[in-house]
Design an enzyme around this catalytic site. Structure first.
Site, mmCIF file in Angstrom:
data_model
loop_
_atom_site.group_PDB
_atom_site.id
_atom_site.type_symbol
_atom_site.label_atom_id
_atom_site.label_comp_id
_atom_site.label_asym_id
_atom_site.label_seq_id
_atom_site.Cartn_x
_atom_site.Cartn_y
_atom_site.Cartn_z
ATOM 1 N N LYS A 1 -8.754 -14.109 -2.276
ATOM 2 C CA LYS A 1 -9.437 -14.990 -1.327
ATOM 3 C C LYS A 1 -8.394 -15.856 -0.643
ATOM 4 C CE LYS A 1 -12.402 -19.145 -1.159
ATOM 5 N NZ LYS A 1 -13.342 -20.046 -1.875
ATOM 6 N N ASP B 1 -10.841 -24.930 3.629
ATOM 7 C CA ASP B 1 -12.284 -24.833 3.431
ATOM 8 C C ASP B 1 -12.932 -26.198 3.627
ATOM 9 O OD1 ASP B 1 -14.866 -24.260 2.729
ATOM 10 O OD2 ASP B 1 -14.455 -23.954 0.584
ATOM 11 N N LYS C 1 -18.225 -30.342 3.439
ATOM 12 C CA LYS C 1 -17.875 -31.014 2.184
ATOM 13 C C LYS C 1 -17.707 -32.512 2.427
ATOM 14 C CE LYS C 1 -15.303 -27.203 0.025
ATOM 15 N NZ LYS C 1 -16.141 -27.064 -1.179
ATOM 16 N N ASP D 1 -7.323 -23.373 -1.019
ATOM 17 C CA ASP D 1 -8.391 -22.379 -1.153
ATOM 18 C C ASP D 1 -7.920 -20.960 -0.804
ATOM 19 O OD1 ASP D 1 -10.965 -22.031 -2.083
ATOM 20 O OD2 ASP D 1 -11.898 -22.272 -0.114
ATOM 21 N N ASP E 1 -20.726 -23.207 2.718
ATOM 22 C CA ASP E 1 -19.617 -23.552 1.824
ATOM 23 C C ASP E 1 -19.433 -22.511 0.711
ATOM 24 O OD1 ASP E 1 -17.508 -25.000 0.857
ATOM 25 O OD2 ASP E 1 -18.737 -26.586 -0.065
ATOM 26 N N GLU F 1 -18.362 -19.568 0.983
ATOM 27 C CA GLU F 1 -17.747 -18.646 1.946
ATOM 28 C C GLU F 1 -16.808 -17.632 1.306
ATOM 29 O OE1 GLU F 1 -16.463 -21.462 1.132
ATOM 30 O OE2 GLU F 1 -14.359 -20.903 0.899
ATOM 31 N N ARG G 1 -17.026 -15.770 -1.321
ATOM 32 C CA ARG G 1 -17.678 -14.513 -1.725
ATOM 33 C C ARG G 1 -17.978 -13.640 -0.514
ATOM 34 N NH1 ARG G 1 -22.435 -17.903 -4.531
ATOM 35 N NH2 ARG G 1 -20.648 -19.299 -4.747
HETATM 36 N N1 BES Z 1 -13.429 -23.356 -2.402
HETATM 37 C C1 BES Z 1 -14.619 -23.803 -3.017
HETATM 38 C C2 BES Z 1 -14.534 -23.879 -4.540
HETATM 39 C C3 BES Z 1 -13.539 -24.840 -5.135
HETATM 40 C C4 BES Z 1 -13.965 -26.028 -5.684
HETATM 41 C C5 BES Z 1 -12.187 -24.519 -5.227
HETATM 42 C C6 BES Z 1 -13.056 -26.894 -6.269
HETATM 43 C C7 BES Z 1 -11.281 -25.397 -5.799
HETATM 44 C C8 BES Z 1 -11.729 -26.578 -6.328
HETATM 45 C C9 BES Z 1 -15.754 -22.852 -2.665
HETATM 46 O O1 BES Z 1 -15.672 -22.239 -1.419
HETATM 47 C C10 BES Z 1 -17.005 -23.668 -2.648
HETATM 48 O O2 BES Z 1 -17.117 -24.516 -1.829
HETATM 49 N N2 BES Z 1 -17.914 -23.360 -3.565
HETATM 50 C C11 BES Z 1 -19.150 -24.055 -3.664
HETATM 51 C C12 BES Z 1 -20.232 -23.037 -3.845
HETATM 52 C C13 BES Z 1 -21.625 -23.598 -3.730
HETATM 53 C C14 BES Z 1 -21.884 -24.019 -2.302
HETATM 54 C C15 BES Z 1 -22.614 -22.540 -4.155
HETATM 55 C C16 BES Z 1 -19.062 -24.986 -4.873
HETATM 56 O O3 BES Z 1 -18.454 -24.616 -5.868
HETATM 57 O O4 BES Z 1 -19.580 -26.080 -4.771
HETATM 58 ZN ZN ZN Z 2 -13.797 -22.011 -0.671
HETATM 59 MN MN MN Z 3 -16.494 -23.418 0.119
#
Ligand code: BES
Ligand code: ZN
Ligand code: MN
Length: 498
Positions: free
Chosen positions: A263, A268, A275, A286, A345, A347, A349
Site C-alpha cells: 500500500k 492519507d 481525518k 501511509d 478513509d 482507502e 483496501r
Molecule cells: N492509513 C489509515 C490507517 C492507519 C491508522 C495507519 C493509524 C497508521 C496509523 C487507514 O487508511 C485508515 O484511515 N483506516 C481507517 C479505516 C476505517 C475508516 C474503517 C481507520 O483505521 O480508522
Molecule cells: Zn490509509
Molecule cells: Mn485512511
C-alpha cells in the site's frame, strides 16, 4: 551509511573500542589487551559498575589510557544463547554509545565470522540517520560515528559474510528514507521515479500511470486517487534471480515468482471522510507498505538472491477536493466486483484490491504477501510490538512467524472467517468498504481476501509497527522499515535455489 571494514584484531593506537561480552565472561581478545595496556582500568570500571554482561547492558569508560578515547562494553546475554539477534542488538547499542566518536574498532569476542558480519549489520542499522533537510545543524550536535572496523581473526570470511547483509541494510535504509520523506516531496510520481532508479541493481521496473490504469479498469484505485492533483502510479518490479536450473529441476511450479504487494498512500487525509487535524502529519507514513516492498526488492537484487520475485506498489494520494470520491460512491474494481465506498478513509483496501487482482492475473505467483498501514484497529489490538498477520495458508503463516522471531520483526496471527466477511455486505453493491467498528483490522483483511483468487496469501497490517516513537537497539526512532528484514529472511530460509 556507516563505513564498515574488517581487520585482524589489533588495539587501535587511538580512538574508541567497543567490546561485546557474554554474561559472566571475563575480558578476552582486544578487551584483555586493552585492560592490560591501561593497567587494569577496564576491569576496575566494569567491577565498579557491577557489569554482568546481560543483554544490552552498557558501560562506557572514558579515556582509560593507552591512547583510547572511549571504551564501550555491551552485554550479549548468555553467549551460548546469543544467536544472531543478540549480536546485532548489542552492536546496535554499541553504535549508539559511540555516537561521539568518528571511528571505532569493535570486537564481538570469540565468534564465527558471520557473527562479526551480524555485528556490522546491527551497528549500521542503528547508526542510520536522515538529515537531508537539516541545513543549520551544528557539528557538535551531529552524531559523528563514520567508520567502524570489525575485529576478527578471519577478516576475509567475515567480510564475505557482510556482503549480503550490507545489501539488506541498504534495502532497509531505502525503505526508511521513503517513509521519512515529507509528503510534498514524495508524491506517487516521485516515488515511482525512485523505483525506476533501482534498475541499476538489475531489477526490471515498469511504471503505469492513470491512463494505463483506466484502460485496465482499476476503478477502486483510481477512485481513491481522483481527488488529488498528484496522479497515481502502479510500479511493477521484477527480480529474476532463480536462474534456469530452478525450472529444470522442479518443473513449472518453481518458475512461479513470489509476489510482494504494498500500500503506497503517499498522504492519507481521509478524503471527504476527513481525518481530524491532530496527528494527521503521521499519515505521510501511509506508504510504508510500498516502501517495504521497494526496500525488499532492492535487498533481493542487491544480494543477488536466487529467487524470482515481483514487487507491486499502488501509489496514490488520498485528498478531499471537488473531484474527490464521495461516501456512497460505487466503484468497479479490476476484478469486476463492485464496492460501495461508505468511508473514503478506508482507502488502502481499495488500492490493494486492484493491485492484488492484477498481480495474480499477470504473474500467477507462488504466493502473495501484502503489506499495508491498513487500520488503526490493529494498533488497538497489538500495539507497536507485533504486526497483524492474516493468512489463508497455514504453511505461509508459520514461515512468516518464524522469520519474525529470527529478525525481531514479529508478527501475530489474527483470525479470518465467514462471520467477519458477512459484515461487508452492501445494500446496493457486491460489498461495502467498511465493516463497522468491531474487529476493524479483521474486516479490512476480509475485504482484501475477496481480491485473492485462491492463491496462498498473507496480509501484514503494519499500521502499528512502521514507525517507532522510541529508539530500539537496531532501529533509531522514526521509520522502521518493518518487513524488509522479515521478508528477506522468509525468502532466504525457504525460497532460494542453491
Ligand atoms: N492509513 C489509515 C490507517 C492507519 C491508522 C495507519 C493509524 C497508521 C496509523 C487507514 O487508511 C485508515 O484511515 N483506516 C481507517 C479505516 C476505517 C475508516 C474503517 C481507520 O483505521 O480508522
Ligand atoms: Zn490509509
Ligand atoms: Mn485512511
Amino acid at each position: 551509511m556507516l563505513e564498515i571494514t574488517f581487520a585482524k584484531p589489533a588495539l587501535p593506537e587511538k580512538g574508541a573500542l567497543a567490546l561485546l561480552v557474554g554474561e559472566g565472561e571475563a575480558l578476552a581478545g582486544l578487551g584483555a589487551a586493552a585492560d592490560q595496556a591501561t593497567a587494569g582500568a577496564l576491569g576496575r570500571a566494569l567491577a565498579a559498575a557491577s557489569f554482568k554482561g546481560k543483554k544490552n547492558e552498557t558501560v562506557t569508560i572514558l579515556a582509560p589510557g593507552a591512547g583510547l578515547s572511549r571504551v564501550v562494553v555491551v552485554g550479549l546475554g548468555k553467549r551460548e544463547e546469543a544467536a544472531g539477534r543478540a549480536t546485532e542488538e548489542a552492536a546496535g547499542t554499541a553504535a549508539a554509545a559511540l555516537a561521539a566518536e568518528p571511528e571505532a574498532v569493535l570486537d564481538a569476542g570469540p565468534v564465527a565470522p558471520v557473527q562479526a558480519a551480524e555485528a556490522a549489520l546491527g551497528a549500521s542499522l542503528r547508526a542510520w540517520r536522515f538529515d537531508r533537510y537539516r541545513t543549520r545543524e551544528k557539528a557538535e550536535d551531529r552524531p559523528k560515528l563514520a567508520r567502524l572496523a570489525l575485529a576478527h581473526a578471519d577478516a576475509a570470511k567475515a567480510r564475505a559474510a557482510w556482503a549480503p547483509l550490507k545489501a539488506v541494510a541498504e534495502g532497509v535504509f531505502l525503505a526508511r528514507e521513503l517513509v521519512t520523506e515529507p509528503p510534498n516531496v514524495l508524491t506517487p510520481a516521485e516515488m515511482a521515479e525512485r523505483c525506476r532508479g533501482l534498475a541499476k541493481l538489475g531489477l526490471e521496473v515498469e511504471v503505469l500511470g492513470p491512463k494505463e490504469m483506466r484502460k485496465l479498469g482499476f476503478g477502486a484505485l483510481l477512485g481513491v486517487a481522483q481527488g488529488s492533483a498528484n496522479e497515481p502510479r502502479l510500479v511493477v518490479m521484477q527480480w529474476h534471480g532463480a536462474g534456469p536450473a530452478a525450472k529444470g529441476r522442479k518443473g513449472a511450479k518453481a518458475a512461479r515468482p513470489l509476489a510482494f504487494i504494498g500500500k503506497g498512500v503517499t498522504f492519507d487525509t481521509g478524503g471527504i471522510s476527513l481525518k481530524p487535524a491532530q496527528g494527521m502529519e503521521e499519515m505521510k507514513t501511509d506508504m510504508a507498505g510500498a516502501a517495504t516492498v521497494i526496500g525488499l526488492m532492492a535487498a533481493l537484487a542487491g544480494r543477488k538472491a536466487k529467487v524470482d520475485a515481483v514487487g507491486l506498489v499502488g501509489l496514490v494520494e488520498n485528498m478531499p477536493s471537488g473531484t474527490a470520491q464521495r461516501p456512497g460512491d460505487v466503484v468497479k474494481t479490476y476484478s469486476g466486483q463492485t464496492v460501495e465506498v461508505l468511508n473514503t478513509d478506508a482507502e488502502g483496501r481499495l488500492v490493494l484490491a486492484d493491485v492484488l487482482w492484477y498481480c495474480q492475473e499477470r504473474f500467477d505467483p507462488a504466493f502473495m504477501v501484502d503489506l499495508a498501514t491498513l487500520t488503526g484497529a490493529i494498533v488497538v489490538s497489538l500495539g507497536h510490538e507485533n504486526a497483524g498477520l492474516f493468512a489463508n495458508d497455514d504453511a505461509l503463516a508459520q514461515t512468516l512467524i518464524a522469520a519474525g522471531q529470527a529478525t525481531g520483526e514479529q508478527v501475530w496471527r489474527m483470525p479470518l472467517g465467514e462471520a467477519y466477511d458477512k459484515l461487508l455486505k452492501s445494500d446496493i453493491a457486491d460489498m461495502k468498504n467498511i465493516g463497522g467498528r468491531p474487529a476493524g483490522a479483521i474486516t479490512a483483511a476480509q475485504f482484501l481476501q475477496r481480491f485473492v483468487n485462491g492463491k496462498p496469501w498473507a496480509h501484514l497490517d503494519i499500521a502499528g509497527t512502521a514507525w517507532s516513537s522510541k529508539d530500539k537497539p537496531c532501529v533509531p526512532k522514526g521509520a522502521t522499515a518493518f518487513g524488509v528484514r522479515l521478508l528477506d529472511r522468509l525468502v532466504a530460509d525457504h525460497h532460494e535455489t542453491r
